[in-house]
Design a protein around this motif. Structure first.
Motif, PDB file in Angstrom:
ATOM      1  N   GLU A 182     -42.522  80.555   3.601  1.00 45.25           N
ATOM      2  CA  GLU A 182     -43.469  81.597   3.200  1.00 45.25           C
ATOM      3  C   GLU A 182     -42.752  82.761   2.522  1.00 45.25           C
ATOM      4  N   ALA A 183     -41.623  83.169   3.083  1.00 46.75           N
ATOM      5  CA  ALA A 183     -40.857  84.274   2.503  1.00 46.75           C
ATOM      6  C   ALA A 183     -40.334  83.901   1.112  1.00 46.75           C
ATOM      7  N   SER A 184     -39.877  82.666   0.957  1.00 50.19           N
ATOM      8  CA  SER A 184     -39.366  82.218  -0.340  1.00 50.19           C
ATOM      9  C   SER A 184     -40.461  82.226  -1.402  1.00 50.19           C
ATOM     10  N   GLU A 185     -41.661  81.815  -1.007  1.00 53.39           N
ATOM     11  CA  GLU A 185     -42.788  81.825  -1.941  1.00 53.39           C
ATOM     12  C   GLU A 185     -43.156  83.255  -2.335  1.00 53.39           C
ATOM     13  N   LEU A 186     -43.086  84.170  -1.372  1.00 60.16           N
ATOM     14  CA  LEU A 186     -43.374  85.571  -1.675  1.00 60.16           C
ATOM     15  C   LEU A 186     -42.327  86.142  -2.629  1.00 60.16           C
ATOM     16  N   LEU A 187     -41.062  85.843  -2.396  1.00 63.86           N
ATOM     17  CA  LEU A 187     -39.998  86.280  -3.309  1.00 63.86           C
ATOM     18  C   LEU A 187     -40.254  85.782  -4.734  1.00 63.86           C
ATOM     19  N   ALA A 188     -40.646  84.528  -4.841  1.00 59.27           N
ATOM     20  CA  ALA A 188     -40.896  83.935  -6.152  1.00 59.27           C
ATOM     21  C   ALA A 188     -42.077  84.611  -6.847  1.00 59.27           C
ATOM     22  N   ARG A 189     -43.126  84.915  -6.097  1.00 61.48           N
ATOM     23  CA  ARG A 189     -44.303  85.578  -6.679  1.00 61.48           C
ATOM     24  C   ARG A 189     -43.963  87.002  -7.135  1.00 61.48           C
ATOM     25  N   LEU A 190     -43.187  87.711  -6.334  1.00 62.62           N
ATOM     26  CA  LEU A 190     -42.789  89.065  -6.726  1.00 62.62           C
ATOM     27  C   LEU A 190     -42.016  89.041  -8.039  1.00 62.62           C
ATOM     28  N   SER A 195     -41.726  91.095 -11.805  1.00 64.19           N
ATOM     29  CA  SER A 195     -40.298  91.213 -12.150  1.00 64.19           C
ATOM     30  C   SER A 195     -39.538  92.001 -11.091  1.00 64.19           C
ATOM     31  N   ILE A 196     -39.917  91.791  -9.823  1.00 69.54           N
ATOM     32  CA  ILE A 196     -39.303  92.471  -8.684  1.00 69.54           C
ATOM     33  C   ILE A 196     -38.399  91.491  -7.952  1.00 69.54           C
ATOM     34  N   GLN A 197     -37.163  91.889  -7.702  1.00 71.40           N
ATOM     35  CA  GLN A 197     -36.257  91.102  -6.869  1.00 71.40           C
ATOM     36  C   GLN A 197     -36.238  91.707  -5.467  1.00 71.40           C
ATOM     37  N   GLY A 198     -36.948  91.081  -4.560  1.00 72.11           N
ATOM     38  CA  GLY A 198     -36.977  91.569  -3.194  1.00 72.11           C
ATOM     39  C   GLY A 198     -35.719  91.174  -2.437  1.00 72.11           C
ATOM     40  N   LYS A 199     -35.459  91.890  -1.354  1.00 72.66           N
ATOM     41  CA  LYS A 199     -34.330  91.565  -0.475  1.00 72.66           C
ATOM     42  C   LYS A 199     -34.866  90.845   0.748  1.00 72.66           C
ATOM     43  N   LEU A 200     -34.261  89.725   1.085  1.00 65.39           N
ATOM     44  CA  LEU A 200     -34.693  88.939   2.235  1.00 65.39           C
ATOM     45  C   LEU A 200     -33.873  89.318   3.459  1.00 65.39           C
ATOM     46  N   LEU A 201     -34.555  89.721   4.515  1.00 64.00           N
ATOM     47  CA  LEU A 201     -33.910  90.031   5.789  1.00 64.00           C
ATOM     48  C   LEU A 201     -34.252  88.918   6.770  1.00 64.00           C
ATOM     49  N   VAL A 202     -33.259  88.148   7.145  1.00 67.53           N
ATOM     50  CA  VAL A 202     -33.470  87.050   8.096  1.00 67.53           C
ATOM     51  C   VAL A 202     -33.234  87.620   9.494  1.00 67.53           C
ATOM     52  N   ASN A 203     -34.309  87.818  10.217  1.00 70.78           N
ATOM     53  CA  ASN A 203     -34.279  88.551  11.477  1.00 70.78           C
ATOM     54  C   ASN A 203     -33.995  87.629  12.674  1.00 70.78           C
ATOM     55  N   HIS A 241     -28.710  75.820   9.138  1.00 67.71           N
ATOM     56  CA  HIS A 241     -29.410  75.085   8.079  1.00 67.71           C
ATOM     57  C   HIS A 241     -30.439  75.983   7.396  1.00 67.71           C
ATOM     58  N   MET A 242     -31.239  76.719   8.182  1.00 69.60           N
ATOM     59  CA  MET A 242     -32.276  77.567   7.598  1.00 69.60           C
ATOM     60  C   MET A 242     -31.659  78.734   6.825  1.00 69.60           C
ATOM     61  N   TRP A 243     -30.528  79.237   7.282  1.00 68.29           N
ATOM     62  CA  TRP A 243     -29.836  80.288   6.552  1.00 68.29           C
ATOM     63  C   TRP A 243     -29.387  79.782   5.187  1.00 68.29           C
ATOM     64  N   THR A 244     -28.888  78.547   5.132  1.00 62.55           N
ATOM     65  CA  THR A 244     -28.469  77.943   3.870  1.00 62.55           C
ATOM     66  C   THR A 244     -29.648  77.796   2.920  1.00 62.55           C
ATOM     67  N   VAL A 245     -30.786  77.343   3.464  1.00 66.56           N
ATOM     68  CA  VAL A 245     -32.003  77.205   2.652  1.00 66.56           C
ATOM     69  C   VAL A 245     -32.435  78.564   2.109  1.00 66.56           C
ATOM     70  N   ALA A 246     -32.428  79.574   2.976  1.00 67.15           N
ATOM     71  CA  ALA A 246     -32.850  80.918   2.566  1.00 67.15           C
ATOM     72  C   ALA A 246     -31.944  81.482   1.477  1.00 67.15           C
ATOM     73  N   LYS A 247     -30.637  81.258   1.595  1.00 67.52           N
ATOM     74  CA  LYS A 247     -29.683  81.779   0.610  1.00 67.52           C
ATOM     75  C   LYS A 247     -29.916  81.170  -0.767  1.00 67.52           C
ATOM     76  N   GLU A 248     -30.397  79.940  -0.802  1.00 70.40           N
ATOM     77  CA  GLU A 248     -30.672  79.289  -2.076  1.00 70.40           C
ATOM     78  C   GLU A 248     -31.878  79.912  -2.777  1.00 70.40           C
ATOM     79  N   LYS A 249     -32.747  80.559  -2.002  1.00 66.29           N
ATOM     80  CA  LYS A 249     -33.985  81.106  -2.558  1.00 66.29           C
ATOM     81  C   LYS A 249     -33.892  82.593  -2.872  1.00 66.29           C
ATOM     82  N   ALA A 250     -32.954  83.296  -2.262  1.00 66.67           N
ATOM     83  CA  ALA A 250     -32.919  84.754  -2.381  1.00 66.67           C
ATOM     84  C   ALA A 250     -31.631  85.217  -3.054  1.00 66.67           C
TER      85      ALA A 250
END
Length: 276
Positions: A182-190, A195-203, A241-250
């Motif tokens: 969901e976060a990756s999709e939101l980043l892509a939409r922004l 033309s906004i590059q959001g910062k992803l915080l993996v909590n 694994h999820m951190w690796t996936v997130a890094k590929e998207k953000a």
């Protein structure tokens, strides 16, 4: 996912930089009222600590404040909002509450509307769907109303939220499959729509001083210790694994550690120290 606590931590971080900060909740219910054990949180700012204030904004409250600012006469403003036709218009007008909120949020940089005497606003925004509706409201209104003050102000708000010198976007997620998706999709939409590059915080990233070898050795122990070591290794592998996936998207990403603290301010302070 802890976005409200991270918003409070970001507000604390900014206040420690010498800024006067307003932490804003959106909606009808206040998380911070109960979290910080406050008597009330409302439209007008309530002081939390030195240089930190908190407020709760709704679309209707923002719209009423703006109308009072324009009309100047309280009795006329009250009559305006008590009018049955106006009430019906506010209830059915598409995106008007969202536009009023965005107008309030951006009023300082745009120098339009009631004064907002703060150096920095930290907005604890809505979840994904409603958040995108919030951002899209000014653009939609500007397209619908090409001329006049409403169109002009809508374009001004839209330009402000796209200005990376003024606005920074932090998306809070967890190291789990659905939240990261969901976060990756939101980043892509922004990026695609604004033309906004959001910062992803993996909590709530679990940290341990144990090496993988030490955990595997502990798994050979009898009883609960061995079971817990096995569970911990599994969780850490999944988290990696999820951190690796997130890094590929953000393009911009940060891990926020899981902090074992139940008291509000110590928790907020610990997280603030980790934020970059």
């Amino acid at each position: 996912m802890g976005k409200s606590v991270i918003a409070a931590s970001l507000a604390l971080k900014k206040s420690r930089e010498g800024k006067k900060v307003l932490l804003v909740e959106l909606g009808d219910q206040s998380f911070f009222k109960d979290f910080f054990e406050l008597p009330a949180v409302g439209f007008q700012p309530t002081q939390l600590r030195d240089n930190i204030f908190v407020a709760l904004w709704t679309g209707e409250a923002c719209l009423q404040e703006y109308a009072r600012h324009l009309i100047k006469v309280e009795s006329l403003a009250k009559l305006f909002f008590e009018n049955a036709v106006m009430k019906a218009f506010v209830n059915v007008a598409p995106a008007l509450p969202e536009l009023a909120i965005m107008g309030k949020i951006t009023s300082g940089p745009r120098k339009h509307g009631p004064p907002l005497p703060f150096d920095c606003l930290v907005i604890d925004a809505f979840a994904t769907g409603h958040f995108m509706a919030l951002l899209e409201a000014p653009k939609g209104m500007a397209q619908a109303v090409q001329f006049g003050p409403m169109g002009e102000q809508s374009r001004s708000i839209d330009a402000c939220i796209r200005n990376t010198d003024l606005c920074h976007y932090h998306i809070v997620t967890l190291p789990e499959e659905l939240p990261v998706k969901e976060a990756s999709e939101l980043l892509a939409r922004l990026q695609a729509e604004f033309s906004i590059q959001g910062k992803l915080l993996v909590n709530k990233m679990l940290q341990t001083p144990l090496s993988k070898k030490e955990m595997q050795e502990a798994q050979s122990e009898e009883g609960d210790l061995g079971k817990f070591a096995n569970y911990l290794e599994h969780q850490l592998d999944r988290q990696t694994h999820m951190w690796t996936v997130a890094k590929e998207k953000a393009a911009h990403i940060q891990a926020v550690p899981l902090i074992f603290e139940t008291k509000p301010w110590p928790l907020v302070e610990h997280i603030a120290e980790t934020l970059k």
